[in-house]
Design a protein around this motif. Structure first.
Motif, PDB file in Angstrom:
ATOM      1  N   ARG A 121       0.831  -1.200   0.000  1.00 29.11           N
ATOM      2  CA  ARG A 121       0.000   0.000   0.000  1.00 29.11           C
ATOM      3  C   ARG A 121       0.866   1.250   0.000  1.00 29.11           C
ATOM      4  O   ARG A 121       1.913   1.295   0.628  1.00 29.11           O
ATOM      5  CB  ARG A 121      -0.916   0.015   1.233  1.00 29.11           C
ATOM      6  N   LYS A 122       0.390   2.293  -0.682  1.00 28.64           N
ATOM      7  CA  LYS A 122       1.119   3.555  -0.762  1.00 28.64           C
ATOM      8  C   LYS A 122       0.560   4.518   0.274  1.00 28.64           C
ATOM      9  O   LYS A 122      -0.638   4.766   0.321  1.00 28.64           O
ATOM     10  CB  LYS A 122       0.995   4.146  -2.163  1.00 28.64           C
ATOM     11  N   VAL A 123       1.434   5.039   1.115  1.00 27.02           N
ATOM     12  CA  VAL A 123       1.055   5.980   2.160  1.00 27.02           C
ATOM     13  C   VAL A 123       1.757   7.297   1.873  1.00 27.02           C
ATOM     14  O   VAL A 123       2.976   7.321   1.710  1.00 27.02           O
ATOM     15  CB  VAL A 123       1.462   5.444   3.550  1.00 27.02           C
ATOM     16  N   GLN A 124       0.998   8.395   1.793  1.00 25.59           N
ATOM     17  CA  GLN A 124       1.594   9.663   1.392  1.00 25.59           C
ATOM     18  C   GLN A 124       1.957  10.550   2.576  1.00 25.59           C
ATOM     19  O   GLN A 124       2.706  11.504   2.429  1.00 25.59           O
ATOM     20  CB  GLN A 124       0.641  10.414   0.457  1.00 25.59           C
ATOM     21  N   THR A 125       1.411  10.258   3.759  1.00 26.56           N
ATOM     22  CA  THR A 125       1.681  11.104   4.919  1.00 26.56           C
ATOM     23  C   THR A 125       2.147  10.257   6.093  1.00 26.56           C
ATOM     24  O   THR A 125       1.843   9.068   6.177  1.00 26.56           O
ATOM     25  CB  THR A 125       0.434  11.903   5.345  1.00 26.56           C
ATOM     26  N   ALA A 126       2.883  10.901   6.993  1.00 26.29           N
ATOM     27  CA  ALA A 126       3.392  10.235   8.189  1.00 26.29           C
ATOM     28  C   ALA A 126       3.495  11.287   9.284  1.00 26.29           C
ATOM     29  O   ALA A 126       3.126  12.456   9.090  1.00 26.29           O
ATOM     30  CB  ALA A 126       4.761   9.609   7.910  1.00 26.29           C
ATOM     31  N   VAL A 127       3.964  10.858  10.457  1.00 24.01           N
ATOM     32  CA  VAL A 127       4.318  11.812  11.502  1.00 24.01           C
ATOM     33  C   VAL A 127       5.801  11.621  11.818  1.00 24.01           C
ATOM     34  O   VAL A 127       6.374  10.573  11.535  1.00 24.01           O
ATOM     35  CB  VAL A 127       3.468  11.636  12.778  1.00 24.01           C
ATOM     36  N   ILE A 128       6.403  12.640  12.408  1.00 20.96           N
ATOM     37  CA  ILE A 128       7.838  12.648  12.658  1.00 20.96           C
ATOM     38  C   ILE A 128       8.100  12.574  14.163  1.00 20.96           C
ATOM     39  O   ILE A 128       7.421  13.225  14.943  1.00 20.96           O
ATOM     40  CB  ILE A 128       8.482  13.919  12.071  1.00 20.96           C
ATOM     41  N   GLY A 129       9.089  11.773  14.530  1.00 17.59           N
ATOM     42  CA  GLY A 129       9.563  11.763  15.905  1.00 17.59           C
ATOM     43  C   GLY A 129       9.167  10.563  16.713  1.00 17.59           C
ATOM     44  O   GLY A 129      10.002   9.871  17.280  1.00 17.59           O
ATOM     45  N   GLN A 130       7.853  10.263  16.768  1.00 14.87           N
ATOM     46  CA  GLN A 130       7.371   9.145  17.558  1.00 14.87           C
ATOM     47  C   GLN A 130       5.962   8.806  17.094  1.00 14.87           C
ATOM     48  O   GLN A 130       5.302   9.621  16.431  1.00 14.87           O
ATOM     49  CB  GLN A 130       7.396   9.477  19.045  1.00 14.87           C
ATOM     50  N   ASP A 170       7.270  13.993  -6.493  1.00 14.92           N
ATOM     51  CA  ASP A 170       8.373  14.044  -7.453  1.00 14.92           C
ATOM     52  C   ASP A 170       9.702  13.708  -6.798  1.00 14.92           C
ATOM     53  O   ASP A 170       9.948  14.061  -5.642  1.00 14.92           O
ATOM     54  CB  ASP A 170       8.436  15.449  -8.075  1.00 14.92           C
ATOM     55  N   HIS A 171      10.605  13.041  -7.541  1.00 15.99           N
ATOM     56  CA  HIS A 171      11.870  12.602  -6.962  1.00 15.99           C
ATOM     57  C   HIS A 171      12.790  13.767  -6.622  1.00 15.99           C
ATOM     58  O   HIS A 171      13.585  13.690  -5.680  1.00 15.99           O
ATOM     59  CB  HIS A 171      12.583  11.618  -7.903  1.00 15.99           C
ATOM     60  N   ASP A 172      12.716  14.866  -7.381  1.00 17.53           N
ATOM     61  CA  ASP A 172      13.542  16.031  -7.040  1.00 17.53           C
ATOM     62  C   ASP A 172      13.059  16.664  -5.741  1.00 17.53           C
ATOM     63  O   ASP A 172      13.865  17.036  -4.875  1.00 17.53           O
ATOM     64  CB  ASP A 172      13.498  17.063  -8.168  1.00 17.53           C
ATOM     65  N   ASP A 173      11.733  16.784  -5.568  1.00 21.26           N
ATOM     66  CA  ASP A 173      11.191  17.300  -4.315  1.00 21.26           C
ATOM     67  C   ASP A 173      11.505  16.343  -3.164  1.00 21.26           C
ATOM     68  O   ASP A 173      11.690  16.766  -2.020  1.00 21.26           O
ATOM     69  CB  ASP A 173       9.673  17.490  -4.429  1.00 21.26           C
ATOM     70  N   PHE A 174      11.545  15.052  -3.467  1.00 23.12           N
ATOM     71  CA  PHE A 174      11.886  14.047  -2.455  1.00 23.12           C
ATOM     72  C   PHE A 174      13.272  14.328  -1.880  1.00 23.12           C
ATOM     73  O   PHE A 174      13.471  14.282  -0.668  1.00 23.12           O
ATOM     74  CB  PHE A 174      11.837  12.655  -3.079  1.00 23.12           C
ATOM     75  N   ASP A 175      14.235  14.627  -2.748  1.00 24.92           N
ATOM     76  CA  ASP A 175      15.604  14.874  -2.293  1.00 24.92           C
ATOM     77  C   ASP A 175      15.662  16.085  -1.376  1.00 24.92           C
ATOM     78  O   ASP A 175      16.378  16.076  -0.361  1.00 24.92           O
ATOM     79  CB  ASP A 175      16.530  15.064  -3.491  1.00 24.92           C
ATOM     80  N   ARG A 176      14.930  17.150  -1.711  1.00 24.96           N
ATOM     81  CA  ARG A 176      14.913  18.331  -0.846  1.00 24.96           C
ATOM     82  C   ARG A 176      14.226  18.010   0.479  1.00 24.96           C
ATOM     83  O   ARG A 176      14.643  18.473   1.542  1.00 24.96           O
ATOM     84  CB  ARG A 176      14.200  19.487  -1.556  1.00 24.96           C
ATOM     85  N   PHE A 177      13.166  17.221   0.408  1.00 24.05           N
ATOM     86  CA  PHE A 177      12.419  16.841   1.604  1.00 24.05           C
ATOM     87  C   PHE A 177      13.299  16.073   2.588  1.00 24.05           C
ATOM     88  O   PHE A 177      13.202  16.259   3.808  1.00 24.05           O
ATOM     89  CB  PHE A 177      11.216  15.988   1.183  1.00 24.05           C
ATOM     90  N   MET A 178      14.180  15.222   2.101  1.00 29.18           N
ATOM     91  CA  MET A 178      14.975  14.352   2.963  1.00 29.18           C
ATOM     92  C   MET A 178      16.225  15.028   3.508  1.00 29.18           C
ATOM     93  O   MET A 178      16.938  14.430   4.312  1.00 29.18           O
ATOM     94  CB  MET A 178      15.381  13.086   2.202  1.00 29.18           C
ATOM     95  N   LEU A 179      16.508  16.267   3.093  1.00 31.73           N
ATOM     96  CA  LEU A 179      17.690  16.954   3.609  1.00 31.73           C
ATOM     97  C   LEU A 179      17.583  17.096   5.126  1.00 31.73           C
ATOM     98  O   LEU A 179      16.600  17.627   5.641  1.00 31.73           O
ATOM     99  CB  LEU A 179      17.823  18.337   2.968  1.00 31.73           C
ATOM    100  N   GLY A 180      18.582  16.632   5.838  1.00 32.82           N
ATOM    101  CA  GLY A 180      18.581  16.731   7.285  1.00 32.82           C
ATOM    102  C   GLY A 180      17.735  15.707   7.992  1.00 32.82           C
ATOM    103  O   GLY A 180      17.601  15.750   9.216  1.00 32.82           O
ATOM    104  N   ARG A 181      17.135  14.784   7.249  1.00 29.06           N
ATOM    105  CA  ARG A 181      16.299  13.751   7.855  1.00 29.06           C
ATOM    106  C   ARG A 181      16.934  12.385   7.657  1.00 29.06           C
ATOM    107  O   ARG A 181      17.770  12.188   6.788  1.00 29.06           O
ATOM    108  CB  ARG A 181      14.899  13.748   7.241  1.00 29.06           C
ATOM    109  N   SER A 182      16.488  11.433   8.465  1.00 31.57           N
ATOM    110  CA  SER A 182      16.956  10.057   8.319  1.00 31.57           C
ATOM    111  C   SER A 182      15.771   9.156   8.045  1.00 31.57           C
ATOM    112  O   SER A 182      14.614   9.535   8.243  1.00 31.57           O
ATOM    113  CB  SER A 182      17.681   9.598   9.596  1.00 31.57           C
ATOM    114  N   ARG A 183      16.042   7.931   7.634  1.00 34.73           N
ATOM    115  CA  ARG A 183      14.975   6.982   7.311  1.00 34.73           C
ATOM    116  C   ARG A 183      14.236   6.510   8.552  1.00 34.73           C
ATOM    117  O   ARG A 183      13.187   5.876   8.444  1.00 34.73           O
ATOM    118  CB  ARG A 183      15.554   5.776   6.573  1.00 34.73           C
ATOM    119  N   ASP A 184      14.732   6.839   9.750  1.00 33.41           N
ATOM    120  CA  ASP A 184      14.080   6.403  10.978  1.00 33.41           C
ATOM    121  C   ASP A 184      13.198   7.482  11.590  1.00 33.41           C
ATOM    122  O   ASP A 184      12.731   7.340  12.721  1.00 33.41           O
ATOM    123  CB  ASP A 184      15.132   5.975  12.015  1.00 33.41           C
TER     124      ASP A 184
END
Length: 753
Positions: A9-18, A30-44
């Motif tokens: 299933r594809k999930v477009q939203t999440a929460v951060i932290g806990q 978009d993959h370019d927006d994805f790269d900007r979105f992930m700046l300073g973030r980790s997969r966890d």
């Protein structure tokens, strides 16, 4: 692969932290927006949030070139979340936006909740402020007219001033329009890789005019949009009110006007406003004395500071003004104090002198901020050691705060305190802090931090960027140079800053030994709140040596339980170095580290188990926040007793229960306790059952009548048969439920007889 091991299933939203966080995240398509979105973030960082109706488990951000990027669950998956599209977190975005807007206007006690009206959390957004006497309710779910009227009556009876506003799909705004001539609506749109909140004014002709919250005012009646200020009320026209007098007012460009030396006036007759006379200067003009009207609940402006009006404001001529009374009134929704005593944009403004010597940033911070400043400094040192940057929002989450708990002014004040006093021999650690979604480069607040540390307040953007780059590089170089071995290599000891981390390592490894398992190095580091990227291999050995102290036949070698990520079993590559650091020699045990490892592992298991059995309160294998109970105002043993009573009652009635039911019985909110704490409470409930007694914890189920995610850990801790396979675990759970039902059915029948 079994079907339960893959989530497509594809999930477009999440929460951060806990899992129970209210900090939303929308993953751009978009993959370019994805790269900007992930700046300073980790997969966890991402979770299928409980406030989104999700399972609370971690999500992984997936990047694609030829289809939409999205979040995905990590297998195995037992999630029953129904809303997963780009608008599925809009209630959280609206709640955050309202919270920030109210805080900017001086309201400190702002509380946001997301009631479940039957379709999951977020059927409505309720924002309470003004010591709980005022409420803005955003109705998100559809509601019948009868329900609407009943809920309005219920809220009105609670002695709370309520303003009803509506989400995009509530479907009942026409009732509000009919009653009052207009309705306020909220909607969200995808812009710049996030969901932006808009406020709409719906008219009787069904048209909706949109604006942003920053353009709105708050009055005693609630949110007032620019369209309501600029247009006469339709309801008033219907009543025959033809007075169309419009007050003359000139809009003021945000950020171009400042004031100081503000004192309250003797005249305070403006509804929902407090009046001040102040020295006011527009940029590029001269200073004059004017009257300023600010919201009643806003923080009074200090006469000792420069204050900038950065939101929409209006300049209104005052009638009957004399020589001693200002001729103009500025109506504003708030202001921002500057850290500096002067600013070249307003050269004529001179704040009144402080009654005493201005305090340092540490002294101006409240006592409760001292620990936070110390924590921020420590985290930023770790970030510098790993040559990275970190989001301000992520920094706060590590300490358990939400971004909305601090205003932009608080952020600058805290970061200035982190780097105060300025010195040439230390870096500005604030250069490593960025904001979520910002473009690469210095954060928008960095020039204010520099001004607070003594740099000029009128630095050009190019100069700010040059300082930022130089300070960031200095932070990396200096912190990297201060390696732990400089202080400890000769003695084999540890630096004082490591003592708390070592204690957390030891506690976590004792839990691992009690469960008779091994743990990955990265997992151990994450559970103890450190960063694996900031710990070099030599520092890792040093820390593990400090955890175990020195080699002794009476002391378990807990380091034998640590393995590298992905390693199946056997000694970690660094285990021999740890043994050497502990003083182990080939004559003190087996001939080689490889041969010594199984013996040391089993010795750790045995010695920790022996210590636990000798204790009246053996250690729980789960992390438990001991400060939690004081914050909740309830004793842990009281919760355990209440949960046990509720489970016994459920067994007698032959029923299964959810954690929500147990939390209600204990008098706490369901989201107040995380899974590890819930598990430790259920362990205490079943601890007296021994190896053969019935397990009341088997009656606790999650959505879909599935076992709770920590049931296998409860079984394992209590020494019961368990399985990591869902089908087998479900079979064990059903067998234990049947035993509990049989035992307590007999007990209930005997009581009735």
């Amino acid at each position: 692969m079994p079907p339960y091991e893959e989530d497509t299933r594809k999930v477009q939203t999440a929460v951060i932290g806990q899992p129970d966080s209210d900090w939303p995240a929308f993953l751009p398509f978009d993959h370019d927006d994805f790269d900007r979105f992930m700046l300073g973030r980790s997969r966890d960082d991402f979770y299928c949030g409980t406030l989104l109706g999700g399972c609370g488990k971690k999500l992984t951000a997936k990047r694609y070139l030829h289809k939409k990027c999205h979040f995905a669950h990590r297998p195995p998956v037992h999630c029953r979340r129904t809303q997963t599209g780009e608008d599925s977190a809009d209630h959280l975005y609206i709640g955050q936006a309202l919270q920030h807007w109210l805080r900017r206007q001086g309201h400190q006690k702002v509380r946001v909740s997301y009631p479940d009206l039957g379709s999951g959390p977020g059927g409505a957004v309720e924002v309470r402020f003004g010591s709980g006497t005022r409420l803005i309710r955003v109705q998100m779910d559809r509601m019948s007219l009868k329900q609407w009227e009943a809920t309005r009556a219920q809220l009105a009876a609670g002695n709370v001033r309520v303003q009803w506003v509506y989400g995009p799909n509530s479907g009942i705004t026409h009732n509000k329009v009919k009653a009052e001539g207009h309705a306020i609506r909220f909607t969200c749109r995808t812009e710049g890789g996030t969901r932006k909140v808009y406020v709409g004014t719906q008219s009787p002709d069904h048209s909706v005019k949109l604006t942003t919250l920053n353009e709105c005012h708050l009055t005693d009646e609630g949110i007032v949009t620019p369209h309501l200020r600029d247009e006469p009320s339709t309801a008033a026209e219907a009543d025959g009110d033809t007075d169309t007098t419009i007050e003359l007012a000139f809009p003021i460009v945000p950020g171009q006007l400042a004031f100081t030396a503000a004192v309250p006036t003797e005249e305070q007759n403006v509804t929902a406003r407090r009046l001040y006379d102040a020295d006011v200067q527009p940029a590029g003009s001269v200073m004059t004395r004017m009257r300023i009207a600010l919201p009643l609940h806003s923080v009074p402006p200090s006469p000792h500071r420069l204050n900038v009006i950065e939101s929409t404001a209006h300049l209104i001529p005052l009638p009957d003004s004399g020589t001693e009374r200002p001729s103009w009134l500025i109506e504003a929704v708030g202001f921002s104090p500057l850290l500096t005593e002067s600013d070249p944009r307003w050269p004529d403004l001179r704040p009144a002198p402080e009654p005493r010597t201005p305090p340092t940033p540490e002294e101006t911070a409240p006592a409760k901020d001292e620990a936070l400043v110390k924590f921020l400094r420590h985290r930023l040192m770790q970030t510098a050691h790993s040559r990275g940057v970190i989001n301000w929002e992520t920094l706060l989450r590590y300490k358990g705060y939400a971004p909305g708990d601090f205003t932009p002014q608080d952020r600058v004040r805290l970061l200035v305190a982190v780097d105060h006093p300025r010195s040439n021999d230390k870096p500005v650690l604030s250069s490593l802090v960025r904001l979520a979604h910002q473009e690469p480069g210095p954060a928008a607040h960095f020039h204010e931090v520099l001004a607070g540390l003594g740099w000029s307040a009128d630095l050009s953007p190019e100069k700010v960027r040059d300082i930022w780059e130089r300070q960031r590089k200095t932070a990396y170089d200096l912190v990297r140079g201060e390696t732990p071995s400089k202080n400890t290599a000769s003695t084999g000891g540890t630096a004082p800053a490591d003592s708390d981390l070592i204690s957390r390592f030891r506690t976590e490894l004792e839990r691992v030994a009690f469960r008779r398992t091994l743990i990955d190095w990265s997992t151990l580091v994450k559970l103890t709140g450190a960063r694996s990227a900031g710990i070099t291999p030599s520092a890792r050995v040093r820390l593990l040596v400090a955890v175990d102290g020195s080699y002794s036949s009476k002391r378990p070698v807990l380091s034998s339980l640590v393995k590298l990520d992905g390693q199946a079993t056997g000694p970690a590559p660094f285990f021999g170095e740890v043994l050497k650091g502990l003083g182990w020699t080939s004559g003190s045990t087996s001939r080689s580290p490889e041969a010594a490892w199984p013996a040391e592992r089993d010795r750790a298991y045995a010695l920790v188990a022996k210590a636990a059995s000798a204790s009246k309160n053996p250690p729980s294998p789960f992390r438990d926040d001991h400060g939690l109970w004081a914050a909740l105002g309830i004793k842990r043993k009281t919760v355990v007793k209440a949960v046990r009573r509720a489970l016994v009652s459920a067994a007698e009635r032959q029923m299964r229960v959810s954690w929500q039911t147990l939390a209600s019985a204990a008098g706490i909110k369901p989201e107040a306790l995380r899974d590890p704490t819930r598990a430790s409470i259920l362990i205490d409930v079943d601890r007296a059952a021994g190896p053969d007694g019935v397990l009341l914890s088997s009656l606790v189920v999650s959505s879909g009548n599935l076992p709770v995610p920590y049931f296998a850990d409860i079984l394992k801790y209590l020494g019961r048969p368990y399985s990591s396979f869902p089908i087998e675990l479900s079979r064990i759970r059903k067998a234990e439920q049947a035993r509990a039902f049989a035992a307590y059915a007999w007990s209930a029948n005997r009581t009735e007889a």
